[in-house]
Scaffold this motif. Structure first.
Motif, short mmCIF file in Angstrom:
data_model
loop_
_atom_site.label_atom_id
_atom_site.label_comp_id
_atom_site.label_asym_id
_atom_site.label_seq_id
_atom_site.Cartn_x
_atom_site.Cartn_y
_atom_site.Cartn_z
N ARG A 118 0.90 -1.16 0.00
CA ARG A 118 0.00 0.00 0.00
C ARG A 118 0.93 1.20 0.00
O ARG A 118 1.68 1.40 0.95
N ARG A 119 0.91 1.93 -1.09
CA ARG A 119 1.89 2.98 -1.36
C ARG A 119 3.28 2.36 -1.28
O ARG A 119 3.59 1.48 -2.07
N ASP A 120 4.13 2.76 -0.35
CA ASP A 120 5.48 2.20 -0.28
C ASP A 120 5.68 1.29 0.93
O ASP A 120 6.80 0.96 1.29
N VAL A 121 4.59 0.85 1.56
CA VAL A 121 4.66 -0.02 2.73
C VAL A 121 4.29 -1.45 2.32
O VAL A 121 3.24 -1.68 1.73
N VAL A 122 5.16 -2.41 2.64
CA VAL A 122 4.88 -3.81 2.36
C VAL A 122 3.87 -4.32 3.39
O VAL A 122 4.13 -4.29 4.59
N LEU A 123 2.71 -4.79 2.90
CA LEU A 123 1.67 -5.32 3.79
C LEU A 123 1.79 -6.84 3.95
O LEU A 123 1.52 -7.37 5.02
N GLN A 124 2.15 -7.52 2.87
CA GLN A 124 2.23 -8.98 2.88
C GLN A 124 3.39 -9.42 1.99
O GLN A 124 3.68 -8.78 0.98
N GLU A 125 4.00 -10.55 2.37
CA GLU A 125 5.03 -11.17 1.54
C GLU A 125 4.81 -12.68 1.56
O GLU A 125 4.38 -13.23 2.57
N HIS A 126 5.12 -13.30 0.44
CA HIS A 126 5.02 -14.75 0.34
C HIS A 126 6.09 -15.24 -0.63
O HIS A 126 6.21 -14.70 -1.73
N GLN A 127 6.81 -16.25 -0.23
CA GLN A 127 7.87 -16.80 -1.07
C GLN A 127 7.44 -18.17 -1.58
O GLN A 127 6.82 -18.95 -0.86
N PHE A 128 7.77 -18.45 -2.86
CA PHE A 128 7.51 -19.78 -3.41
C PHE A 128 8.64 -20.15 -4.37
O PHE A 128 9.39 -19.29 -4.83
N GLU A 129 8.74 -21.44 -4.64
CA GLU A 129 9.80 -21.93 -5.50
C GLU A 129 9.22 -22.48 -6.80
O GLU A 129 8.22 -23.18 -6.79
N VAL A 130 9.90 -22.15 -7.90
CA VAL A 130 9.56 -22.72 -9.22
C VAL A 130 10.64 -23.72 -9.54
O VAL A 130 11.83 -23.40 -9.55
N MET A 131 10.22 -24.99 -9.79
CA MET A 131 11.17 -26.07 -9.99
C MET A 131 11.07 -26.64 -11.40
O MET A 131 9.99 -26.68 -11.99
N VAL A 132 12.21 -27.09 -11.93
CA VAL A 132 12.23 -27.78 -13.22
C VAL A 132 11.83 -29.22 -12.96
O VAL A 132 12.33 -29.86 -12.03
N GLN A 133 10.91 -29.72 -13.77
CA GLN A 133 10.46 -31.12 -13.61
C GLN A 133 11.36 -32.07 -14.36
O GLN A 133 11.80 -31.84 -15.41
#
Length: 133
Positions: A118-133
Motif C-alpha cells: 500500500r503505497r510504499d509499505v509492504v503489507l504482505q510477503e510470500h515466497q515460493f519456489e519454481v522447480m524444473v520437472q
C-alpha cells in the motif's frame, strides 16, 4: 469469543458506509487456482510452466476508489510482474468481499517473492519456489 460485540459491528458498518481512508486488505493468498472466488490452496512450490494466482480480499468502503495498492513478484532483485489494481465497486456500494486475482506465469526456475504494497509499505510477503520437472 468469535462473535463481535455490537460496538465492533457498528465500527465496521460505519467504516463501510462512511470510511474515506481507502480499502483494507484483510486476506491474501498465493495459490495454484481460484474456484468460485476462493483460493484452493497456499502455494509453496510449483513446476516450471504452471501459473500462479495472487488472490486478495479487501474491505472497500462505499464511494471509494483506491489506487494505492501494488502487487510485485520478484525473482531476485528484479521485478518480473507488477500490477496496480484499481479498487472500486461498480455501484459505489461498500463491500466486505471485494476480491481480485492477478495471474503470473514464471518464466525461469528459482525462488520468487510476492509482495503486496500500500503505497510504499509492504503489507504482505510470500515466497515460493519454481522447480524444473
Amino acid at each position: 469469543s468469535v462473535t463481535p460485540s455490537p460496538k465492533e459491528i457498528a465500527k465496521i458498518y460505519d467504516y463501510l458506509m462512511f470510511g474515506n481512508n481507502g480499502a483494507i486488505l484483510y486476506d491474501y493468498r498465493v495459490t495454484n487456482n481460484v474456484i468460485e472466488n476462493e483460493p484452493t490452496d497456499t502455494l509453496r512450490s510449483i513446476p516450471l510452466g504452471n501459473e500462479v494466482s495472487v488472490w486478495l480480499n479487501f474491505l472497500l468502503p462505499r464511494n471509494v476508489v483506491d489506487e494505492n495498492f501494488s502487487i510485485v513478484i520478484r525473482r531476485g532483485p528484479i521485478p518480473e510482474f507488477v500490477s496496480k489494481p484499481v479498487l472500486q465497486r461498480e455501484n459505489n456500494q461498500g463491500s466486505l468481499y471485494h476480491r481480485i486475482v492477478r495471474k503470473f506465469k514464471p518464466s525461469r526456475p528459482g525462488i520468487y517473492m510476492v509482495q503486496v504494497f500500500r503505497r510504499d509499505v509492504v503489507l504482505q510477503e510470500h515466497q515460493f519456489e519454481v522447480m524444473v520437472q
